[in-house]
Design an enzyme around this catalytic site. Structure first.
Site, short mmCIF file in Angstrom:
data_model
loop_
_atom_site.label_atom_id
_atom_site.label_comp_id
_atom_site.label_asym_id
_atom_site.label_seq_id
_atom_site.Cartn_x
_atom_site.Cartn_y
_atom_site.Cartn_z
N ASP A 1 -2.98 2.37 -5.97
CA ASP A 1 -1.93 2.39 -4.95
C ASP A 1 -1.98 1.20 -4.00
O ASP A 1 -1.46 1.26 -2.89
CB ASP A 1 -1.99 3.71 -4.16
CG ASP A 1 -3.35 3.92 -3.51
OD1 ASP A 1 -4.25 3.12 -3.77
OD2 ASP A 1 -3.50 4.89 -2.75
N GLU A 2 -2.62 0.13 -4.42
CA GLU A 2 -2.70 -1.06 -3.58
C GLU A 2 -2.51 -2.29 -4.44
O GLU A 2 -3.20 -2.45 -5.44
CB GLU A 2 -4.11 -1.20 -2.99
CG GLU A 2 -4.36 -0.47 -1.71
CD GLU A 2 -5.77 -0.79 -1.21
OE1 GLU A 2 -6.27 -0.04 -0.37
OE2 GLU A 2 -6.37 -1.78 -1.67
N ASP B 1 0.87 -1.18 0.00
CA ASP B 1 0.00 0.00 0.00
C ASP B 1 0.91 1.23 0.00
O ASP B 1 1.69 1.43 0.92
CB ASP B 1 -0.88 -0.05 1.26
CG ASP B 1 -1.91 1.06 1.27
OD1 ASP B 1 -2.89 0.92 2.01
OD2 ASP B 1 -1.72 2.07 0.55
#
Lengths: 404, 369
Positions: free
Chosen positions: A109-110, A12
């Site tokens: 973003d993960e 993350d």
């Protein structure tokens, strides 16, 4: 011999948009401690991401920019550097793919990684040591700081990644790995609201039963939870609070869904105006869809009312579609349904497309094209959309638009 | 109610009606068979509300009466009974006993009043059809009806009665089957849309040599031969204009060996996509080439001889649609006609020595560009 436990990591990126904004503009955003990324040219949009110091003022993602600026008047506001964000995101995925072929980007973003079966490859290196190496490699190659959570499934990995964030948990150093067998104990330290999938409405129902934390819910057996919450939700919660989450990590090169949304410069209450906005969004989403050579089965319209209540309606079609008209027709019907249920000014509209299919670019021709009830798009619709795509390809995105 | 019947006759009657009993239902009495003792035997009836089947089997009736009994259990019990006389007595639906040899069963029934009554079809003005003709039509056409719920009309088989012929047509919107048989009888012209499930019962229950009486009420059809009745709800029209989509100018004609075509399609179909089952066919000169290419899976190539002298043509199909049609083709060779890659293709028997005429149509798969 029992199968070795799964080894799942969640990566993350910390305040990803803020990090990228700083890298894109080192002398400006790069120096601003109080930084808000997001907004729209008119200042009416929402905060996409806020720097950690700004968050201390109470600023949160999704908050209207105006409200964020009232809380944190000295903050610098920059737009979302979209291109740069996708680029960095892809760069992160490339680094991760050096460690395992099974990388699933869950959002920009993960990412989830499945390292099951790599024990020998990594010479029995403990999972948290591997995670630390991954974290260093991502930093080295992309200049993006990430937090990594690990465990035997996605749920545990995701919650662990949250705990790993240095800005959120004192003493955290960017990596938290929950050893096999300790999932339940780990889960017991969370609130129910922390579990992905437990939304505000579900929280209200749980609170009405006196359940706020995982520890509150643990003493109740499965039957009790099923009785209170219904069989599906009861079973679901029973497993989640014990750290059981079965969904496999899937290597996926493709998007799972795509959407287009717009926060209006001022709240819209006029049905015609909303329909026009919706058509614009739906046409754009449809064009994105076709550019990626997908067709869609599920169309979702989301509306955010002026009082920040989010409502959504969706429809799943028997056959996938890709033409502007087909998608717009469904979206308009969904909007009408939402407006009928609650007619208040709206501040945001969004059109989401999910259940995307490629069907290896094959399509069954039909005998009675006009008569098929669920056949929402005709040949003509498809040809028209294709012609528009070609025009936009040659003359730019704004070359053609719907007439007023 | 009290009667004695041979195990064989009872089983014969139960097998006839049990197929009309739904496996799942929200109305408990529909899981039951209505057993009525009448002067000349036992009438057994079952229904799922869409179709109903009723038949009379000979029995020695001591006391008339009626009760409904659970179909599945009754069929299972009778199947396991020894070959001997079966004696059934019912004082009320709560106390039904069945005895055969030294076996004794007590069954719980549901009162007959709860059993739905049959559609009011009057056979006084019935017309007739040869069972053999109906069997032939049903056997070649019903398979093509749709099983999807999105268009109820296509879930039915169109049955067109004309003065000198009968026709059936079925389609799921991707493929279509049509058959005509000449039929005398001077009946009035009429069109019906019949659920395939009912047609299947008609095909199964009536002998090929039987003469079937057919009568209509407002929205039901009744079929009768001897003491066996089949009733069915009709699907309300209009049926789509299928004549319009049957191509008349397909000028590319191939004649191929049915078995060889089916074998090759099955073979290359193994690597076809599970969703589309796409196979690409290339007709050229005396050969028919097959190509399958499925991303993430693999490829297959094959070829066979075909009599074809048109311009070379490449066309994609769902292999399953072709295979299904081939199963029903009555001749060793099939005649395939085509026009263009995105136009309907037809398949017909080649050299069929039969007064009936049979045509199947299949829509190709298009490549989206």
């Amino acid at each position: 011999m029992p199968a070795p436990a799964s080894r799942i990591l969640q990566v993350d990126a910390d305040a990803f948009y803020v990090q990228v904004a700083r890298l894109t503009d080192p002398p400006g955003a790069g120096k601003a401690e109080l930084l808000l990324v997001g907004g729209s040219p008119t200042g009416r949009g929402v905060v996409t991401s806020a720097s950690y110091p700004a968050r201390r003022f109470g600023v949160r993602s999704g908050m209207p920019m105006a409200q964020a600026l009232r809380l944190c008047p000295d903050a610098m506001v920059v737009g979302v550097p979209r291109g740069a964000c996708s680029e960095r995101s892809r760069a992160i995925v490339r680094v991760l793919e050096r460690f395992t072929p099974v990388v699933e980007p869950a959002s920009i973003d993960e990412m989830y990684l499945d390292l099951s079966g790599t024990e020998t490859l990594y010479r029995q290196e403990p999972l948290d040591a591997t995670a630390r190496r991954i974290r260093a490699a991502v930093w080295q190659d992309t200049e993006i700081a990430v937090s990594i959570g690990g465990g035997t499934n996605r749920l545990v990995a995701k919650l662990a990644a949250g705990r790993a964030k240095p800005h959120q948990t004192p003493a955290a150093d960017g990596v938290v790995v929950v050893p096999p067998g300790e999932e339940a104990a780990f889960l017991a330290t969370f609130d129910l609201a922390d579990i992905p999938g437990v939304g505000p409405r579900f929280q209200d129902r749980l609170a009405a039963l006196g359940l706020r934390t995982v520890a509150d819910a643990l003493p109740h057996d499965r039957d009790a939870l099923r009785r209170w919450l219904g069989a599906t939700a009861g079973d679901w919660l029973y497993h989640r609070i014990r750290g059981v989450g079965a969904t496999a990590v899937q290597h996926r090169a493709h998007a799972k869904s795509l959407s287009r949304d717009e926060t209006f410069a001022r709240d819209l209450d006029d049905d015609d105006a909303l329909r026009r906005e919706l058509l614009r969004l739906s046409d754009r989403a449809a064009a994105d869809l076709r550019r990626h050579r997908y067709r869609v089965r599920t169309i979702t319209v989301r509306i955010r009312d002026a009082d920040f209540r989010d409502r959504r309606a969706s429809r799943t079609l028997a056959r996938p579609v890709s033409a502007d008209r087909a998608i717009a027709d469904v979206a308009l019907a969904l909007l009408a349904r939402l407006r009928k249920a609650r007619r208040v000014p709206a501040r945001l509209l969004s059109v989401g497309l999910s259940q995307l299919v490629t069907t290896d670019d094959v399509e069954q021709t039909v005998l009675f094209p006009d008569a098929v009830a669920d056949h929402l798009e005709s040949d003509r619709d498809r040809r028209l959309s294709k012609a528009l795509d070609d025009l936009r390809e040659r003359f730019g995105r704004d070359a053609v638009d719907r007439g007023g | 109610m009290k009667f004695t019947i041979t195990r064989e006759k009872l089983q014969e009657g139960l097998v006839a009606v049990a197929a009309s009993v739904p496996t799942k239902t929200t109305l408990p009495v529909l899981s039951n068979i209505l057993v009525e003792a009448v002067p000349d035997g036992i009438r057994l009836s079952g229904t799922d509300l869409d179709i109903a089947v009723s038949t009379l089997v000979p029995a020695e009736v001591d006391a008339e009466g009626a009760v409904t009994l659970p179909a599945k259990k009754l069929v299972e019990i009778v199947r396991e009974l020894p070959s001997a006389a079966v004696r059934l007595t019912a004082a009320s639906e709560q106390r039904v006993s069945l005895e055969c040899g030294r076996s004794r069963f007590k069954l719980l029934g549901i009162p007959r009043d709860e059993f739905p009554s049959f559609p009011p079809v009057r056979f006084e003005n019935a017309w007739t059809a040869a069972s053999g003709d109906l069997q032939k039509l049903i056997g070649h056409v019903a398979f093509a009806a749709s099983t999807e719920e999105s268009r109820p009309i296509l879930n039915g088989v169109l049955w067109e009665l004309r003065k000198d012929q009968m026709r059936m047509v079925a389609t799921n919107g991707h493929r279509l089957a049509r058959m005509d048989v000449p039929a005398s009888g001077g009946r009035q012209a009429a069109d019906f849309i019949v659920p395939p499930k009912a047609l299947e019962q008609i095909r199964r229950l009536f002998g090929a040599a039987d003469e079937i009486q057919i009568a209509k009420s407002e929205n039901h059809l009744g079929f009768r031969s001897g003491q066996t009745y089949v009733y069915t709800r009709l699907i309300e029209g209009p049926y789509p204009n299928y004549e319009q989509v049957i191509p008349r100018d397909n000028d590319r004609v191939a004649v191929v060996d049915k078995q060889a075509l089916a074998a090759t399609l099955r073979r290359v179909g193994v690597v076809a996509s599970d969703q589309t089952h796409r196979v690409r066919l290339a007709f050229s000169g005396g050969t028919l080439k097959f190509t399958v290419s499925t991303p993430d899976l693999g490829e297959a190539n094959d070829e066979m001889a075909a009599s074809y002298d048109g311009e070379p043509l490449e066309i994609g199909f769902n292999a399953n649609y072709l295979l299904e049609i081939l199963k029903f083709m009555p001749t060793d060779d099939v005649r395939i006609t085509m026009k263009a890659p995105e136009r309907a293709a037809t398949l017909e028997p080649s050299g069929w020595d039969d007064p009936a005429s049979y045509l199947c149509l299949v829509m190709p798969l298009r490549l989206v560009d």
